[in-house]
Every structure is written in C-alpha cells, then in structure tokens.
Design a protein around this motif. Sequence first.
Motif, short mmCIF file in Angstrom:
data_model
loop_
_atom_site.label_atom_id
_atom_site.label_comp_id
_atom_site.label_asym_id
_atom_site.label_seq_id
_atom_site.Cartn_x
_atom_site.Cartn_y
_atom_site.Cartn_z
N GLU A 173 0.85 -1.17 -0.02
CA GLU A 173 0.08 0.01 0.19
C GLU A 173 0.83 1.46 0.10
O GLU A 173 0.58 2.12 -0.59
CB GLU A 173 -0.82 0.21 1.04
CG GLU A 173 -1.77 -0.98 1.22
CD GLU A 173 -2.85 -0.98 2.59
OE1 GLU A 173 -2.49 -0.30 3.55
OE2 GLU A 173 -3.84 -1.62 2.46
N MET A 174 1.86 1.32 0.80
CA MET A 174 2.72 2.46 0.61
C MET A 174 3.64 2.46 -0.49
O MET A 174 4.77 3.38 -0.28
CB MET A 174 3.56 2.15 2.16
CG MET A 174 2.60 2.26 3.62
SD MET A 174 1.66 3.72 3.65
CE MET A 174 3.03 4.98 4.04
N GLY A 175 3.75 1.33 -0.89
CA GLY A 175 4.75 1.54 -2.38
C GLY A 175 6.03 1.23 -1.97
O GLY A 175 7.14 1.53 -2.76
N VAL A 176 6.53 0.43 -0.94
CA VAL A 176 8.03 0.10 -0.47
C VAL A 176 7.99 -1.24 -0.71
O VAL A 176 7.28 -2.11 -0.02
CB VAL A 176 7.86 0.62 1.02
CG1 VAL A 176 9.30 0.31 1.36
CG2 VAL A 176 7.68 2.12 1.41
N ALA A 177 9.25 -1.52 -1.12
CA ALA A 177 9.20 -3.10 -1.42
C ALA A 177 9.86 -3.72 -0.03
O ALA A 177 10.73 -2.99 0.42
CB ALA A 177 10.43 -2.99 -2.55
N ILE A 178 9.83 -5.03 0.02
CA ILE A 178 10.35 -5.67 1.34
C ILE A 178 10.02 -7.14 0.54
O ILE A 178 9.39 -7.64 0.02
CB ILE A 178 9.23 -5.53 2.39
CG1 ILE A 178 9.92 -6.28 3.64
CG2 ILE A 178 7.85 -6.04 2.11
CD1 ILE A 178 9.21 -6.09 4.85
N ALA A 179 11.15 -7.88 0.96
CA ALA A 179 11.15 -9.35 0.80
C ALA A 179 10.61 -10.04 1.81
O ALA A 179 10.26 -9.71 2.80
CB ALA A 179 12.92 -9.80 0.70
N ILE A 180 10.21 -11.25 1.27
CA ILE A 180 9.23 -12.13 1.98
C ILE A 180 9.84 -12.21 3.25
O ILE A 180 9.45 -12.54 4.40
CB ILE A 180 8.70 -13.29 1.23
CG1 ILE A 180 7.73 -14.22 2.27
CG2 ILE A 180 9.80 -14.16 0.78
CD1 ILE A 180 6.39 -13.49 2.40
N HIS A 181 11.37 -12.74 3.45
CA HIS A 181 11.94 -13.20 4.51
C HIS A 181 12.30 -12.01 5.38
O HIS A 181 11.96 -12.27 6.61
CB HIS A 181 13.63 -13.79 4.18
CG HIS A 181 14.57 -12.92 3.84
ND1 HIS A 181 14.80 -12.35 2.40
CD2 HIS A 181 15.40 -12.04 4.50
CE1 HIS A 181 15.63 -11.60 2.45
NE2 HIS A 181 16.06 -11.25 3.70
#
Length: 174
Positions: free
Chosen positions: A114-122
Amino acid sequence: MNPETLEEGFHKRLELLIGSEEPFAWAKRVGIPSSTFSRFWNENTIPKSEHLCRIADYERVSLDWLLRGQGPMRPDSDKEEPATFIGAAEAPAPSTDRRLIGRLVEKILLVYKEMGVAIAIHQATERAAKEHDRIVATVADPDDRLTEVGEVTAALRQELRAAASDPGSSKRRA
C-alpha cells in the motif's frame, strides 16, 4: 570473516534439525510438499511463514531460533542454546500461534505494498516473528492477539510514512 546471511543461518539450523535423515523424507514427514522443500533446500532461501511454523511446531523449536538464530533452540529448555547473533533474546520463545503469524505476515506485506515500498518475504517473515513473540508473551487469549495486528499495522504505516519523509532513509518507493 563475513557474517552469515539470514538464509545461510537458516539453512544451517535446518540441517541441524534434519540430522542424518534424508532431507526429502524429513520434509514429507513434516508435511512440506517436495517441490516447496526443494525450493528452500536447494536454493538456500527462507520458506514462507506457513512452512516456518510447520517446521517449528514439528521440531518443537522457537521461531526466533529457527529464523534468526536468536534465543534458545527449544522454548521449553532450561538451558539456553548458543545464539548466532549478538543481542539474542534471553527469555524462552513463546509457542507458535500459526493464525497470528500468518495474519502478521499478510498484513506487513500488504502495508508495504500500500505504501509503495519493497520488502522481501524473508524480511516480512522476520518482522512478523518478532511481533508474534512480543504479542504472545503479553496477550494470553488467541482471539485478543489478533486485535494486536491492527496496532502493529498502524505503527508500521506511521514508521513507513516517517521514513518516506526522511531524505536519508533507506526505505524507498518500489
């Protein structure tokens, strides 16, 4: 000497749990499909929260130890196992609430999207494990624990908004 990555540390702890058993036979016994197990065994990746919880429950180890190498290996052990990272928790890890950890991972990923920020699943799973342990340690009723997820997501939104407004932040739009 380079510090080991989260994936390398996880893989070493997984090898410890499997022991001398054939890895795919172990995975079948634990209830992890061979294609899924192959992905995180051969590619040295972190499994999704559902499989992390399944491994932790089956082997009776703490999620924090399994994922990050912190705290005691077994939540019910009197003697703490050596921790992999500096600053490891000293208290035994609480038992795994699968529904809570699944909801936490889901909401953390959703807020980042929603915030348009990338994060890896781990990374999302690691944060969920930390929040899970905090919530389980402070809230006894499993249904009441789920209400804490809203507070976690609200705090995360604030954190990401603050990071977005900080020009020196490492949180960048995806």
